[in-house]
Design an enzyme around this catalytic site. Structure first.
Site: not given
Ligand code: IPE
Ligand code: IPE
Ligand code: MG
Length: 265
Positions: A44, A61, A155
C-alpha cells in the site's frame, strides 16, 4: 516425467547465476532467529508516493513493481515457503477507470518481464482471486503463468488479483454446499480444515507474518481466514520505498515475537 522432476529440483541450485541480474543484497536465512513460512504483503502507498513526487498515480504503481522484483528475489533467497502479494482487490474496481486500466496493463508488463526468471528460479505461481472477471488478455497471461510454473517446487508466489477474503470464503461455501447437495459430502464432517482445503491457498501454511506498508493498519479484505494467527507489522514507509533492508527489519521483528496461539506459555 522423473527426469523432468529432477531437472526442476536442480534448477533451484542455479538461482544465483541468472545472467544479467544482480543478486539481492540483504540478510541471509542464518541471520534470523526464526523465519515465517508464509509472508503476506499488502503493498500500500503507491498513490501517496506518486503524489509526493508530483507524478501521476500510474507512475506510483509502476514504481511499486520495480521494488517488488527485489522483494520476491529476497524471499526466494531466504527459502521462505510462501509469499502472498495483494495486487488488486475486489474493491479496487471502484477506482477511476484510468487507474484500473493502468493496473491491468502493469499485470501484463510484470509477467512479460518476470516470468522467465521466476520460472528459471523454480517459483510456483498461483493467482488468488476470480480470474473470470478480468479482461481476456490478463486472464490468459495469468493462466499461462500458472500452468507454466505448476510443476515448480520452489517458492510459492501467490498473487492476489481481483481477490477478496470474503469472496474467497463465499466461494468455498458454494463448493462445499454443492458437494453436500450432490450427496458427496456429509455436512456434519465439515471442519476448519475442510474450509482451508477449499480456499485458493489450499495446501499452503497459514500466514505467519502480514506486512502492510504506508502506515495503514487494516486488512482490507486480505486473507481473512489464513491470517487468523498472523503477526502484523505496519511499516510507515510507502510501498515503492519499501526496501530489502526494511523487509529484513520486519522479518527480524517477527523473529522476536512470542507466538502463543491461545495457550499459556
Ligand atoms: C496500493 O497503493 C496499490 C493498489 C491498491 C493496487 P494505493 O494505490 O492504494 O496507494 P494509496 O493508498 O493511494 O497511497
Ligand atoms: C488494499 O489497499 C489493496 C491492495 C493493496 C491491492 P487499498 O488501498 O485498496 O485499501 P483501502 O481502501 O485503503 O482499505
Ligand atoms: Mg491504498
Amino acid at each position: 516425467m522423473f527426469k523432468d522432476t529432477l531437472s526442476r529440483l536442480f534448477r533451484k541450485r542455479e538461482e544465483h547465476i541468472i545472467p544479467g541480474k544482480k543478486s539481492t543484497a540483504g540478510m541471509s536465512a542464518s541471520d534470523f532467529k526464526r523465519l515465517p513460512k508464509h509472508v503476506a504483503i499488502i503493498m500500500d502507498g503507491n498513490g501517496r508516493w506518486a503524489k509526493r513526487h508530483r507524478l501521476a498515480v500510474s507512475k506510483g504503481h509502476r514504481q511499486g513493481t520495480e521494488n517488488l522484483r527485489e522483494i520476491i528475489r529476497h524471499t526466494d533467497d531466504l527459502g521462505i515457503h510462501s509469499l502472498s502479494l495483494y495486487a488488486f482487490s475486489t474493491e479496487n474496481w471502484s477506482r477511476p477507470k484510468e487507474e484500473v486500466d493502468a493496473l491491468m496493463q502493469l499485470i501484463l508488463d510484470f509477467f512479460a518481464s518476470e516470468i522467465d526468471e521466476l520460472d528459471a528460479k523454480n517459483v510456483h505461481i498461483l493467482i488468488l482471486g476470480d480470474k473470470s472477471r478480468l479482461p481476456e488478455k490478463q486472464r490468459l497471461t495469468l493462466v499461462e503463468a500458472e500452468e507454466r510454473t505448476s510443476g515448480n517446487t520452489g517458492l510459492h508466489l501467490n498473487i492476489a488479483i481481483n481477490y477478496g477474503g470474503r469472496d474467497e470464503i463465499a466461494r468455498a461455501a458454494r463448493i462445499l454446499a454443492s458437494e453436500a447437495a450432490n450427496g458427496r459430502l456429509d455436512p456434519s464432517t465439515i471442519t476448519e480444515k475442510t474450509i482451508a482445503e477449499h480456499l485458493y491457498t489450499h495446501g499452503q501454511p497459514d500466514v505467519d507474518l502480514l506486512i502492510r506498508t504506508s502506515g495503514e493498519m487494516r486488512l482490507s479484505n486480505f486473507l481473512l481466514f489464513q491470517c487468523a494467527y498472523a503477526e502484523f507489522i505496519f511499516p510507515k514507509v510507502l510501498w515503492p520505498d519499501f526496501s530489502v533492508k526494511a523487509y529484513d527489519e520486519a522479518l527480524s521483528d517477527f523473529g522476536g515475537r512470542q507466538r502463543r496461539f491461545g495457550a499459556r506459555i
